[in-house]
Design a protein around this motif. Structure first.
Motif, short mmCIF file in Angstrom:
data_model
loop_
_atom_site.label_atom_id
_atom_site.label_comp_id
_atom_site.label_asym_id
_atom_site.label_seq_id
_atom_site.Cartn_x
_atom_site.Cartn_y
_atom_site.Cartn_z
N ASN A 64 0.81 -1.23 0.00
CA ASN A 64 0.00 0.00 0.00
C ASN A 64 0.84 1.28 0.00
O ASN A 64 0.36 2.34 0.38
N GLY A 66 2.09 2.64 -2.73
CA GLY A 66 1.78 3.41 -3.94
C GLY A 66 2.99 4.04 -4.59
O GLY A 66 2.91 5.11 -5.20
N GLY A 68 4.85 2.70 -7.02
CA GLY A 68 5.16 2.09 -8.31
C GLY A 68 5.63 3.06 -9.39
O GLY A 68 6.65 2.84 -10.02
N LYS A 69 4.87 4.14 -9.59
CA LYS A 69 5.22 5.10 -10.65
C LYS A 69 6.57 5.74 -10.36
O LYS A 69 7.40 5.92 -11.25
N GLU A 89 2.21 -3.92 -8.99
CA GLU A 89 2.76 -2.79 -9.75
C GLU A 89 2.48 -1.45 -9.09
O GLU A 89 3.34 -0.56 -9.12
N LYS A 90 1.30 -1.27 -8.53
CA LYS A 90 0.94 0.01 -7.94
C LYS A 90 1.89 0.39 -6.80
O LYS A 90 2.24 1.55 -6.61
N ASP A 91 2.30 -0.59 -6.06
CA ASP A 91 3.16 -0.33 -4.91
C ASP A 91 4.65 -0.36 -5.23
O ASP A 91 5.43 0.42 -4.68
N SER A 94 7.02 -1.95 -12.07
CA SER A 94 7.12 -3.16 -12.89
C SER A 94 8.47 -3.31 -13.58
O SER A 94 8.77 -4.35 -14.16
#
Ligand code: NCC
Length: 276
Positions: A64, A66, A68-69, A89-91, A94
């Motif tokens: 949680n 966040g 990833g980006k 991926e969000k956390d 990738s």
């Protein structure tokens, strides 16, 4: 002895820890039929330099997060052992440029190292906690897990994927930096994959961001972001001198305490960016 400043610590590591990988010309490997499976050049000659790099610890506090980006925006990303990206991926992002794996992962049945697609992305780098020695022959005869057998098998199945093995000298030179900068006597076990990977990236990148090695406000007893298992020893260490490693990284951090608290993010300068 007096406590070294962050800058002095950075210089010690830059000057006293040699980043090296095994090459076919090194003894005793040079005399073995599979020596040609080893990459002919050092990893530092083959990849990089990169501008920005992310080191993604496997800590439960990435759950949680966040991040990833932010992680994927780096030029290179290193991950560890069996840490997945698919589904997370969000956390954690990738992108995988390098995956650093210990020899236990390579050898244990339940990781399916030879067949799992988890290991097929990026450049593989492996290491094995051998005896306290930099001597390759001694290590070769006494590895913790059958790293060479598994290496040869993997290379035969995936000949196109770059795959390096760290020189064990690096583990112990880094261990010595930890010990010499601590008052207590620490256990004679090598540093964790996380610290080995951080120092590897400092030799390849201008700026290194390490995520959730120093825990953020999301600090949890959950061991990994990808498993339900909980144990505080994952964050503080049992076998590895993890608490001491973290103390050292905290001292070298160029970022703010706020970055640690909110993002679990530490900022370290690449070795190429400073003179000692
Ligand atoms: O758990 P592991 O590490 O794969 O984690 C990778 C790196 O992330 C940092 N970490 C992890 C969890 C956590 N809560 N806090 C953290 O800071 C550490 O820097 C860690 O190195 C390893 O270092 O290779 C280790 O590997 C595991 C295990 O072999 C693999 O995950 C494969 O299953 C070891 N666990 C056991 O032997 C049971 C672990 O001690 C170290």
């Amino acid at each position: 002895r007096s406590k070294l400043s962050g800058a002095e610590l950075l210089c010690q590591i830059k000057e006293m820890v040699q980043i090296a990988t095994l090459t076919p010309d090194m003894e005793p490997f040079s005399g073995l039929p599979w020596a040609s499976q080893l990459p002919p050049r050092q990893i530092t000659a083959d990849i990089g330099p990169f501008k920005t790099c992310a080191v993604v610890s496997s800590a439960g506090s990435l759950k949680n997060a966040g991040l990833g980006k932010e992680i994927d925006a780096h030029d290179a990303v290193i991950r560890f052992n069996a840490a997945p990206t698919t589904g997370f991926e969000k956390d954690v992002g990738s992108k995988t440029t390098v995956r650093l794996i210990n020899s236990q992962v390579m050898a244990s049945e339940d990781h399916h190292f030879l067949s799992s697609s988890l290991y097929s992305a990026g450049i593989l780098v492996s290491w094995d906690p051998g005896p306290y020695s930099s001597d390759l022959r001694e290590w070769f005869n006494k590895t913790d897990y059958p790293i060479f057998k598994q290496y040869q098998r993997y290379r035969r199945l995936h000949p196109q994927q770059p795959f390096y093995i760290l020189h064990p000298r690096m583990e112990w030179q880094l261990w010595q930096r930890i010990q010499d900068n601590m008052v207590e006597t620490i256990q004679k076990n090598p540093p964790s994959s996380g610290l080995l990977g951080t120092v590897l990236m400092m030799s390849l990148c201008e700026v290194v961001h390490v995520y959730e090695f120093l825990p953020s406000r999301r600090k949890t007893e959950l061991c990994h972001y990808y498993q339900r298992f909980s144990d505080a020893a994952c964050t503080l260490g049992a076998y590895h001198p993890l608490l001491y490693e973290k103390n050292l990284v905290k001292r070298m951090n160029k970022g703010s305490d706020r970055d640690i608290y909110t993002h679990g993010r530490v900022t370290l300068p690449g070795f190429m960016t400073f003179n000692c």
